[in-house]
Motif scaffolding. Structure first.
Motif, mmCIF file in Angstrom:
data_model
loop_
_atom_site.group_PDB
_atom_site.id
_atom_site.type_symbol
_atom_site.label_atom_id
_atom_site.label_comp_id
_atom_site.label_asym_id
_atom_site.label_seq_id
_atom_site.Cartn_x
_atom_site.Cartn_y
_atom_site.Cartn_z
ATOM 1 N N GLY A 146 53.170 28.254 97.634
ATOM 2 C CA GLY A 146 53.072 28.471 99.073
ATOM 3 C C GLY A 146 52.745 29.881 99.489
ATOM 4 N N GLY A 147 52.578 30.781 98.544
ATOM 5 C CA GLY A 147 52.183 32.145 98.882
ATOM 6 C C GLY A 147 50.731 32.190 99.326
ATOM 7 N N GLU A 148 50.403 33.179 100.127
ATOM 8 C CA GLU A 148 49.045 33.276 100.676
ATOM 9 C C GLU A 148 48.216 34.372 100.016
ATOM 10 N N HIS A 149 48.797 35.554 99.868
ATOM 11 C CA HIS A 149 48.064 36.672 99.284
ATOM 12 C C HIS A 149 48.906 37.293 98.173
ATOM 13 N N CYS A 150 48.288 37.484 97.024
ATOM 14 C CA CYS A 150 48.975 38.107 95.887
ATOM 15 C C CYS A 150 47.989 39.037 95.196
ATOM 16 N N THR A 151 48.280 40.319 95.246
ATOM 17 C CA THR A 151 47.383 41.327 94.675
ATOM 18 C C THR A 151 48.071 42.033 93.527
ATOM 19 N N LEU A 152 47.409 42.075 92.371
ATOM 20 C CA LEU A 152 47.899 42.818 91.216
ATOM 21 C C LEU A 152 47.149 44.134 91.113
ATOM 22 N N ASP A 175 46.279 48.156 80.778
ATOM 23 C CA ASP A 175 46.163 46.719 80.979
ATOM 24 C C ASP A 175 45.988 46.011 79.648
ATOM 25 N N CYS A 176 46.476 44.776 79.606
ATOM 26 C CA CYS A 176 46.493 44.026 78.359
ATOM 27 C C CYS A 176 46.640 42.545 78.696
ATOM 28 N N LEU A 177 46.856 41.734 77.686
ATOM 29 C CA LEU A 177 46.995 40.294 77.902
ATOM 30 C C LEU A 177 48.112 39.984 78.883
ATOM 31 N N GLU A 178 49.241 40.695 78.743
ATOM 32 C CA GLU A 178 50.404 40.404 79.583
ATOM 33 C C GLU A 178 50.182 40.753 81.044
ATOM 34 N N THR A 179 49.352 41.737 81.328
ATOM 35 C CA THR A 179 49.103 42.101 82.725
ATOM 36 C C THR A 179 47.951 41.286 83.308
ATOM 37 N N LEU A 180 46.860 41.203 82.584
ATOM 38 C CA LEU A 180 45.645 40.603 83.137
ATOM 39 C C LEU A 180 45.689 39.078 83.170
ATOM 40 N N GLU A 181 46.212 38.472 82.099
ATOM 41 C CA GLU A 181 46.218 37.007 82.035
ATOM 42 C C GLU A 181 47.537 36.437 82.527
ATOM 43 N N GLU A 182 48.646 36.924 81.981
ATOM 44 C CA GLU A 182 49.947 36.355 82.343
ATOM 45 C C GLU A 182 50.287 36.589 83.811
ATOM 46 N N ILE A 183 50.020 37.789 84.315
ATOM 47 C CA ILE A 183 50.329 38.096 85.714
ATOM 48 C C ILE A 183 49.112 37.871 86.610
ATOM 49 N N GLY A 184 47.990 38.483 86.257
ATOM 50 C CA GLY A 184 46.815 38.436 87.130
ATOM 51 C C GLY A 184 46.211 37.058 87.288
ATOM 52 N N MET A 185 46.387 36.193 86.322
ATOM 53 C CA MET A 185 45.848 34.835 86.419
ATOM 54 C C MET A 185 46.962 33.815 86.622
ATOM 55 N N GLU A 186 47.832 33.657 85.630
ATOM 56 C CA GLU A 186 48.880 32.642 85.720
ATOM 57 C C GLU A 186 49.872 32.930 86.843
ATOM 58 N N GLY A 187 50.320 34.187 86.937
ATOM 59 C CA GLY A 187 51.317 34.521 87.947
ATOM 60 C C GLY A 187 50.804 34.361 89.366
ATOM 61 N N VAL A 188 49.605 34.859 89.611
ATOM 62 C CA VAL A 188 49.010 34.726 90.947
ATOM 63 C C VAL A 188 48.844 33.260 91.307
ATOM 64 N N GLU A 189 48.407 32.452 90.355
ATOM 65 C CA GLU A 189 48.237 31.021 90.611
ATOM 66 C C GLU A 189 49.569 30.352 90.929
ATOM 67 N N PHE A 195 57.910 34.360 91.023
ATOM 68 C CA PHE A 195 56.677 33.917 91.680
ATOM 69 C C PHE A 195 56.885 32.574 92.391
ATOM 70 N N GLU A 196 57.609 31.673 91.767
ATOM 71 C CA GLU A 196 57.840 30.353 92.352
ATOM 72 C C GLU A 196 58.773 30.417 93.555
ATOM 73 N N ALA A 197 59.769 31.290 93.498
ATOM 74 C CA ALA A 197 60.815 31.299 94.521
ATOM 75 C C ALA A 197 60.449 32.080 95.774
ATOM 76 N N LEU A 198 59.649 33.120 95.664
ATOM 77 C CA LEU A 198 59.419 34.013 96.796
ATOM 78 C C LEU A 198 58.804 33.345 98.022
ATOM 79 N N PRO A 199 57.785 32.480 97.888
ATOM 80 C CA PRO A 199 57.215 31.868 99.102
ATOM 81 C C PRO A 199 58.245 31.112 99.940
ATOM 82 N N ALA A 200 59.184 30.429 99.296
ATOM 83 C CA ALA A 200 60.217 29.697 100.029
ATOM 84 C C ALA A 200 61.173 30.639 100.744
ATOM 85 N N GLN A 201 61.189 31.915 100.325
ATOM 86 C CA GLN A 201 62.032 32.919 100.964
ATOM 87 C C GLN A 201 61.283 33.678 102.060
ATOM 88 N N GLY A 202 60.094 33.211 102.388
ATOM 89 C CA GLY A 202 59.310 33.817 103.454
ATOM 90 C C GLY A 202 58.344 34.891 103.009
#
Length: 342
Positions: A304-310, A284-298, A263-270
């Motif tokens: 530097g990412g603009e759009h991230c859809t889970l 869906d569970c804690l690992e998908t909804l909170e870890e990815i859907g909240m923390e990961g998207v943030e 998640f951190e590296a991809l925006p710098a790669q375009g």
């Protein structure tokens, strides 16, 4: 056949279908999370560290610090209307839908850790007359920490039974055409609703310690096969469908690349527009909804990412249930066919 008058009332002749998911706390309180984590992290399949080293760490540090943090995370995703965790809610819905599709079978669900317990549901099925039970670990990709742990629990239960039902353990469906087709259809349905296609698709699978691969666990390979087949089904080049591993725990090296680093590296790669799937999770569970859907998207957007859809897991969706029906029809062959019945 006429039975003797003093013959015990024993029911037989039925087939059970038992869906088994990982587990969940009963509520998002610290005490409930602590009970759940104690059972989960005490499993040798989950943490393969000598007990003399691991148990003091588990009881002296982890169970005194992690439950409070995890409880706060569970509260973010808890289904307040149902007073239920998403994982148990969707697993129950999957069981309910399969029972409606196949009324000839005894269909139920259990959790490997927490409630309802696997032994409780196995006993209930036997009492209802199930002398054949298909146990379905709800993990598309096999790993010793998940599928093998379910098998361990099943056979631990059977050890204490005088009359054991015949057992089948469902094969992992990481490459089953119905599974790949459902994932591809879900992506295509999403793409039909957007004007700008994502630059990449990221498939985030739950991680395992890196040492699992050389020890013979096929999980990493199963994840790679799922990713390759999904790219082929979508007609996308494989470098546009990325694979990463989430939820690492402790100081040891885990399977890489890590989802958080990705998640951190991809925006710098375009990569500014990212679509994320978690195809290793049946619900869906804690690992998908909170870890990815909240923390990961943030994390992605802060980098530097603009759009991230889970996309949600297949859960009890029409695609998900059709996939399960196809997979389990294969697993029940010789016992039961929907067209012919028992």
């Amino acid at each position: 056949m006429t039975l003797p008058t003093n013959h015990p009332d024993v029911k037989t002749g039925k087939i059970g279908l038992l869906l088994v998911n990982l587990g969940t706390p009963d509520d998002p309180s610290t005490s409930s999370v602590r009970r759940y984590l104690k059972e989960f992290l005490s499993d040798r399949r989950v943490v393969n560290i000598p007990r003399l080293i691991w148990l003091p760490i588990l009881h002296g540090i982890i169970l005194n610090t992690r439950p409070k943090r995890s409880a706060a995370a569970y509260k973010k995703i808890w289904r307040e209307d149902d007073n239920e965790s998403p994982l148990r809610y969707f697993t129950a819905q999957q069981s309910h839908q399969m029972a409606l599709k196949w009324p000839d079978l005894v269909v139920d669900y259990a959790m490997r850790y927490g409630n309802p317990s696997l032994s409780e549901k196995m006993a209930a099925m036997t009492k209802q007359g199930c002398d054949r039970i298909l146990v379905v670990p709800l993990y598309p990709q096999y790993s010793a920490a998940t599928n093998a742990s379910v098998s361990d629990a099943v056979f631990d239960y059977l050890k204490a039974q005088m009359w054991q039902p015949t057992i089948r353990i469902a094969h992992p469906w990481y490459r089953h055409p119905a599974y790949i087709g459902a994932l591809a259809a879900q992506v295509q349905a999403h793409l039909a609703t957007v004007t700008d296609e994502p630059d990449k698709i990221l498939l985030s699978f739950h991680g395992l310690p890196k040492e699992s691969l050389p020890k013979g666990d096929p999980y990493y390979c199963h994840c790679q096969v799922t990713g390759r087949l999904l790219a082929e089904a979508l007609g996308w080049p494989t470098d546009r469908v990325l694979i990463s591993f989430q939820s690492r725990f402790g100081p040891a090296k885990w399977l890489q690349p890590y989802t958080s680093d990705t998640f951190e590296a991809l925006p710098a790669q375009g990569v500014k527009n990212l679509l994320v799937l978690t195809p290793g999770f049946a619900t869906d569970c804690l690992e998908t909804l909170e870890e990815i859907g909240m923390e990961g998207v943030e994390t992605f957007k802060e980098a530097g990412g603009e759009h991230c859809t889970l996309l949600p897991c297949l859960n009890d969706s029409e695609l998900g249930m059709a996939m399960l029906e196809a997979v389990l029809t294969d697993e029940l062959a010789g016992w039961y066919t929907p067209e012919q019945g028992l």
